[in-house]
Design a protein around this motif. Sequence first.
Motif, PDB file in Angstrom:
ATOM      1  N   UNK A  24       0.850  -1.187   0.000  1.00  0.00           N
ATOM      2  CA  UNK A  24       0.000   0.000   0.000  1.00  0.00           C
ATOM      3  C   UNK A  24       0.890   1.241   0.000  1.00  0.00           C
ATOM      4  N   UNK A  25       0.563   2.172  -0.888  1.00  0.00           N
ATOM      5  CA  UNK A  25       1.222   3.476  -0.890  1.00  0.00           C
ATOM      6  C   UNK A  25       0.190   4.554  -0.589  1.00  0.00           C
ATOM      7  N   UNK A  26       0.499   5.414   0.368  1.00  0.00           N
ATOM      8  CA  UNK A  26      -0.335   6.592   0.612  1.00  0.00           C
ATOM      9  C   UNK A  26       0.356   7.762  -0.072  1.00  0.00           C
ATOM     10  N   UNK A  27      -0.304   8.330  -1.053  1.00  0.00           N
ATOM     11  CA  UNK A  27       0.300   9.396  -1.854  1.00  0.00           C
ATOM     12  C   UNK A  27      -0.607  10.616  -1.926  1.00  0.00           C
ATOM     13  N   UNK A  28      -0.002  11.754  -2.119  1.00  0.00           N
ATOM     14  CA  UNK A  28      -0.777  12.988  -2.301  1.00  0.00           C
ATOM     15  C   UNK A  28      -1.308  13.014  -3.725  1.00  0.00           C
ATOM     16  N   UNK A  29      -2.597  13.148  -3.866  1.00  0.00           N
ATOM     17  CA  UNK A  29      -3.222  13.080  -5.179  1.00  0.00           C
ATOM     18  C   UNK A  29      -2.957  14.345  -5.984  1.00  0.00           C
ATOM     19  N   UNK A  30      -2.510  14.137  -7.224  1.00  0.00           N
ATOM     20  CA  UNK A  30      -2.343  15.205  -8.197  1.00  0.00           C
ATOM     21  C   UNK A  30      -3.297  14.941  -9.356  1.00  0.00           C
ATOM     22  N   UNK A  31      -3.367  15.873 -10.289  1.00  0.00           N
ATOM     23  CA  UNK A  31      -4.279  15.707 -11.411  1.00  0.00           C
ATOM     24  C   UNK A  31      -3.866  14.528 -12.280  1.00  0.00           C
ATOM     25  N   UNK A  32      -2.563  14.323 -12.481  1.00  0.00           N
ATOM     26  CA  UNK A  32      -2.100  13.182 -13.279  1.00  0.00           C
ATOM     27  C   UNK A  32      -2.229  11.894 -12.462  1.00  0.00           C
ATOM     28  N   UNK A  33      -2.383  10.768 -13.131  1.00  0.00           N
ATOM     29  CA  UNK A  33      -2.762   9.498 -12.519  1.00  0.00           C
ATOM     30  C   UNK A  33      -1.702   8.930 -11.578  1.00  0.00           C
ATOM     31  N   UNK A  34      -2.040   8.845 -10.278  1.00  0.00           N
ATOM     32  CA  UNK A  34      -1.227   8.151  -9.271  1.00  0.00           C
ATOM     33  C   UNK A  34       0.239   8.585  -9.281  1.00  0.00           C
ATOM     34  N   UNK A  35       0.482   9.866  -9.533  1.00  0.00           N
ATOM     35  CA  UNK A  35       1.858  10.341  -9.703  1.00  0.00           C
ATOM     36  C   UNK A  35       2.364  11.179  -8.535  1.00  0.00           C
ATOM     37  N   UNK A  36       1.521  11.403  -7.525  1.00  0.00           N
ATOM     38  CA  UNK A  36       1.878  12.327  -6.452  1.00  0.00           C
ATOM     39  C   UNK A  36       2.956  11.818  -5.517  1.00  0.00           C
ATOM     40  N   UNK A  37       3.486  12.726  -4.714  1.00  0.00           N
ATOM     41  CA  UNK A  37       4.522  12.379  -3.738  1.00  0.00           C
ATOM     42  C   UNK A  37       3.960  11.430  -2.681  1.00  0.00           C
ATOM     43  N   UNK A  38       4.832  10.549  -2.196  1.00  0.00           N
ATOM     44  CA  UNK A  38       4.415   9.479  -1.283  1.00  0.00           C
ATOM     45  C   UNK A  38       4.646   9.866   0.172  1.00  0.00           C
ATOM     46  N   UNK A  39       3.617   9.631   0.984  1.00  0.00           N
ATOM     47  CA  UNK A  39       3.709   9.900   2.419  1.00  0.00           C
ATOM     48  C   UNK A  39       4.240   8.693   3.176  1.00  0.00           C
ATOM     49  N   UNK A  40       3.756   7.506   2.834  1.00  0.00           N
ATOM     50  CA  UNK A  40       4.254   6.282   3.468  1.00  0.00           C
ATOM     51  C   UNK A  40       3.942   5.072   2.595  1.00  0.00           C
ATOM     52  N   UNK A  41       4.701   4.005   2.829  1.00  0.00           N
ATOM     53  CA  UNK A  41       4.556   2.757   2.067  1.00  0.00           C
ATOM     54  C   UNK A  41       4.573   1.586   3.040  1.00  0.00           C
ATOM     55  N   UNK A  42       3.673   0.627   2.824  1.00  0.00           N
ATOM     56  CA  UNK A  42       3.657  -0.610   3.603  1.00  0.00           C
ATOM     57  C   UNK A  42       3.724  -1.790   2.636  1.00  0.00           C
ATOM     58  N   UNK A  43       4.676  -2.695   2.857  1.00  0.00           N
ATOM     59  CA  UNK A  43       4.881  -3.833   1.974  1.00  0.00           C
ATOM     60  C   UNK A  43       4.252  -5.100   2.544  1.00  0.00           C
ATOM     61  N   UNK A  44       3.904  -6.020   1.643  1.00  0.00           N
ATOM     62  CA  UNK A  44       3.466  -7.340   2.083  1.00  0.00           C
ATOM     63  C   UNK A  44       3.824  -8.375   1.023  1.00  0.00           C
ATOM     64  N   UNK A  45       3.909  -9.621   1.445  1.00  0.00           N
ATOM     65  CA  UNK A  45       4.249 -10.719   0.545  1.00  0.00           C
ATOM     66  C   UNK A  45       2.991 -11.201  -0.180  1.00  0.00           C
ATOM     67  N   UNK A  46       3.131 -11.514  -1.448  1.00  0.00           N
ATOM     68  CA  UNK A  46       2.000 -12.007  -2.230  1.00  0.00           C
ATOM     69  C   UNK A  46       1.787 -13.495  -1.985  1.00  0.00           C
ATOM     70  N   UNK A  47       2.887 -14.240  -1.928  1.00  0.00           N
ATOM     71  CA  UNK A  47       2.784 -15.679  -1.684  1.00  0.00           C
ATOM     72  C   UNK A  47       1.977 -16.373  -2.764  1.00  0.00           C
ATOM     73  N   UNK A  48       1.076 -17.258  -2.343  1.00  0.00           N
ATOM     74  CA  UNK A  48       0.293 -18.066  -3.268  1.00  0.00           C
ATOM     75  C   UNK A  48      -1.156 -17.584  -3.346  1.00  0.00           C
ATOM     76  N   UNK A  49      -1.383 -16.327  -2.996  1.00  0.00           N
ATOM     77  CA  UNK A  49      -2.747 -15.811  -2.880  1.00  0.00           C
ATOM     78  C   UNK A  49      -3.387 -15.533  -4.238  1.00  0.00           C
ATOM     79  N   UNK A  50      -4.694 -15.694  -4.290  1.00  0.00           N
ATOM     80  CA  UNK A  50      -5.473 -15.237  -5.432  1.00  0.00           C
ATOM     81  C   UNK A  50      -5.745 -13.742  -5.281  1.00  0.00           C
ATOM     82  N   UNK A  51      -6.331 -13.165  -6.314  1.00  0.00           N
ATOM     83  CA  UNK A  51      -6.735 -11.760  -6.244  1.00  0.00           C
ATOM     84  C   UNK A  51      -7.646 -11.506  -5.050  1.00  0.00           C
TER      85      UNK A  51
END
Length: 305
Positions: free
Chosen positions: A131-158
């Motif tokens: 998950x990335x928390x970012x400041x929203x700009x007019x262009x798509x998902x391009x804003x500066x990032x406030x924080x990031x949390x990582x996780x493993x995908x493993x064998x999970x489905x969508x």
Amino acid sequence: MKIVFAGSPEFAVPVLKTLLENGKNVTAVVTQPDKPTGRKKTLTPTPVKSFALSVGLLVYDFQKIRDNAETLKNLGADIMITCAYGQLLTKEVLDCFKGGVWNIHASLLPEFRGASPIQSAILAGKTHTGITVMKTEVSLDSGDMLLVKRCEIGNLTYGGLSQKLSALGAEAALEAVTLLERGDKQLLMQDEAKATFCKKISKEQGKINFNGPSAYICRLIKAFSPAPAAFCTFNGAMLNILNAEIAEDTEGKAGEVISADKRGITVKCGEGAVIITELQPAGGKAMKASDFVNGRKIKAGDFLE
């Protein structure tokens, strides 16, 4: 700090719920309009709208948010938190919130900007997402990032990974709002050179080509499960494939059923083989592949196309 929350699907509900449970001042919720669902096309509210109304929040379901900037401005909120809302925000909407608009995005930006980041991470064979928390700009998902949390995908489905990321998004949103309340904004610019993009996926993209490699076919099945579901045809009827694993390689032609038993349905691919473990026949319910086999509907020597 007064907050407007914007979100629509079930994925966003834990985010809103966590903010409320931790005493954050959510004064209004914005969501997509009710949509016709089911065979009877019954008008149905989004999961976010249903939850928000159940706890007494003010809800707006604008047809077009860009036409309602004045309404949002009059709420006098400091920030907006968005999570899978589903409409692009114009500069007029962004300017309604002096503390900014902050988006909970389900990827490790700048990877997978766009509408299908969870499916795209699985399809690409990534080992981690987040998950990335970012400041929203007019262009798509391009804003500066406030924080990031990582996780493993493993064998999970969508479906499984969505639940995991939804919970992680709730944690991230609470942490982000707390930082913003403190005025503790240390933003990191995205590396544009590493940006990748993903579009909304369609059912047609889930057609399985058993001439391909088993590793990719497994990723496709997991990325589309439970919906819109990867699929093939068997005896002329559509068969949704909901889960599969890579199997030991074997002799045979691509699409040929090598074995059908209590483990599942082993199918030869162009490279390697897969064992289908969960499926859904046309017009039927999701079931274990072994139950489909027990119904004697499939056997070694049959073909999936």
